[in-house]
Design an enzyme around this catalytic site. Structure first.
Site, short mmCIF file in Angstrom:
data_model
loop_
_atom_site.label_atom_id
_atom_site.label_comp_id
_atom_site.label_asym_id
_atom_site.label_seq_id
_atom_site.Cartn_x
_atom_site.Cartn_y
_atom_site.Cartn_z
CE LYS A 224 -3.23 -3.23 0.91
NZ LYS A 224 -3.79 -4.02 -0.09
C1 LIG Z 1 -4.72 -5.04 0.93
C2 LIG Z 1 -5.89 -5.49 0.89
C3 LIG Z 1 -6.69 -6.09 2.00
C4 LIG Z 1 -5.85 -6.53 3.11
O1 LIG Z 1 -4.88 -6.07 3.89
P1 LIG Z 1 -3.56 -6.88 4.68
O2 LIG Z 1 -3.33 -5.81 5.53
O3 LIG Z 1 -2.91 -7.35 3.91
O4 LIG Z 1 -4.50 -7.68 5.61
C5 LIG Z 1 -8.11 -6.10 2.01
N1 LIG Z 1 -8.67 -5.70 1.00
C6 LIG Z 1 -8.11 -4.80 -0.14
C7 LIG Z 1 -8.85 -4.43 -1.02
C8 LIG Z 1 -6.81 -4.89 -0.11
O5 LIG Z 1 -6.19 -4.21 -1.15
#
Ligand SMILES: *Cc1c(COP(=O)(O)O)cnc(C)c1O
Length: 376
Positions: A186
């Site tokens: 992210k």
């Molecule tokens: C990255 C992501 C998640 C999960 O996040 P984590 O921190 O990896 O558990 C959930 N939903 C979406 C749309 C994502 O891009």
């Protein structure tokens, strides 16, 4: 084979020496878990979004799970989710014991097609979980209208959308709960981490207890006790300290990514083989991911390999979740029920986008892709 001259991964965290020093300070402080830095992350997110309550947790899947639990969603309940997202969106619904009900997406935004939500509602539907895919808000006015008409909760999966807006409203603040992820993929990262924004104090109190072994206070009680069979979903202070400096740089970093995305868009404007993403009026894209669509006749696998040979990281952007074995084997879903999600899964391509890329990196990626699709 010759070595690539460049190395442009799909994503790269933007961690500065000051962020590293902040983590080292935590290690010296002796307070490593759910201490003052975690509180500071929650306060910073409330400040920047205007949300009344925030609760950080171990990751962005845990925060989705906690939101569902706090809203009382569990076995026998159905939750509307888009058919195209990272698989964690639907997995979190399963973790809560509820059933994800998939709705196809719009081809222009990759977000849930709100015109198809009502047909997917049943007497068991309890919530809608829109995803702000790649950092672009779903059509929240329509989602909120449908939710109000049918008495449903709204949980925004804003994992990729910190800093995005829809009609001037911050991503994560529009529903009953909004969930962010701080995974290294992210735009800002704590290594592993997530945070929920919440509208209602009772949900916030439930989340705070559920993330920490169920320790909380009963209504009217005067001391903490074990009130749920809770989880260990706590965030560490090392993670929070890594994040705090990045949170101050969110807007500058997003503006730089927006410039780079514009540069990609311009490079692809003449191409018929590569369709660039668009931003509908009234929305501010967080540009967590730059995602194009390739003509279906192209072989994406060989294009991904061709880019990799040049040192460029590229891959599909998200999954058509009902087409994945774990969901397909439940037998209730047919990938062909979700043609747009299926096409995005099969013909979509995420390209490198992060603030430290140079303009000529973007030009190199774009020209390399144009050359590769030119000889299918
Ligand atoms: C990255 C992501 C998640 C999960 O996040 P984590 O921190 O990896 O558990 C959930 N939903 C979406 C749309 C994502 O891009």
């Amino acid at each position: 084979m010759s070595q690539p001259t460049r190395h442009i991964p799909l994503a790269r965290p933007a961690i500065q020496e000051s962020d590293i020093a902040a983590v080292v300070d935590v290690l010296r402080s002796g307070q490593l878990v759910q201490g003052p830095r975690v509180g500071a992350v929650e306060a910073a997110l409330c400040r920047r979004t205007g949300a009344p309550f925030a609760a950080a947790a171990a990751n962005g899947t845990a925060t989705l799970h906690l939101a569902l639990l706090a809203l009382g969603i569990g076995p026998g309940d159905e939750v509307i989710v888009p058919a195209f997202s990272y698989v964690a969106t639907a997995n979190a619904v399963m973790h809560a014991g509820a059933t994800p009900v998939f709705v196809d997406i719009r081809p222009d935004t990759f977000n849930i097609d709100v015109g198809r939500i009502e047909a997917a509602l049943t007497p068991l539907t309890r919530a809608i979980m829109p995803v702000h895919e790649f950092g672009l808000c779903a059509d929240m006015d329509a989602v909120l209208d449908i939710a109000e008409t049918h008495g449903l909760a709204v949980i925004e999966d804003a994992a990729c959308a910190l800093g995005a807006q829809d009609g001037g409203r911050e991503a994560g603040t529009m529903g009953d709960a909004g969930s962010f992820s701080f995974h290294p993929r992210k735009a800002v990262t704590s290594g592993e981490g997530g945070c929920l924004l919440l509208k209602h104090e009772q949900h916030w109190l439930a989340v705070r207890a559920l993330r920490n072994h169920g320790i909380g206070r009963r209504a009217g009680g005067d001391a903490d006790d074990f009130i749920y069979a809770g989880y260990n979903y706590r965030m560490t202070d090392m993670a929070a300290a890594l994040l705090l400096g990045q949170l101050e740089r969110v807007d500058a970093a997003r503006e730089r990514r927006a410039e780079l995305a514009e540069r990609y868009n311009a490079a692809f404007s003449e191409s018929i083989a590569v369709t660039a993403p668009t931003v509908p009026p009234g929305k501010r894209h967080a540009w967590q991911t730059y995602h194009v669509m390739l003509l279906p006749s192209l072989d994406r696998r060989s294009i991904v390999h061709g880019l990799a040979a040049l040192g460029i990281g590229a891959n599909y952007g998200a999954q058509c979740i009902p087409a994945l074995p774990v969901y397909r084997e439940k037998g209730a879903f047919h990938p062909t029920d979700f043609p747009t999600a299926h096409a995005a899964f099969n013909n979509g391509l995420a390209l490198p986008l992060y603030e430290h890329l140079q303009d000529d990196d973007i030009d190199f990626v774009a020209q390399s892709l144009i050359k590769l699709v030119g000889k299918p």
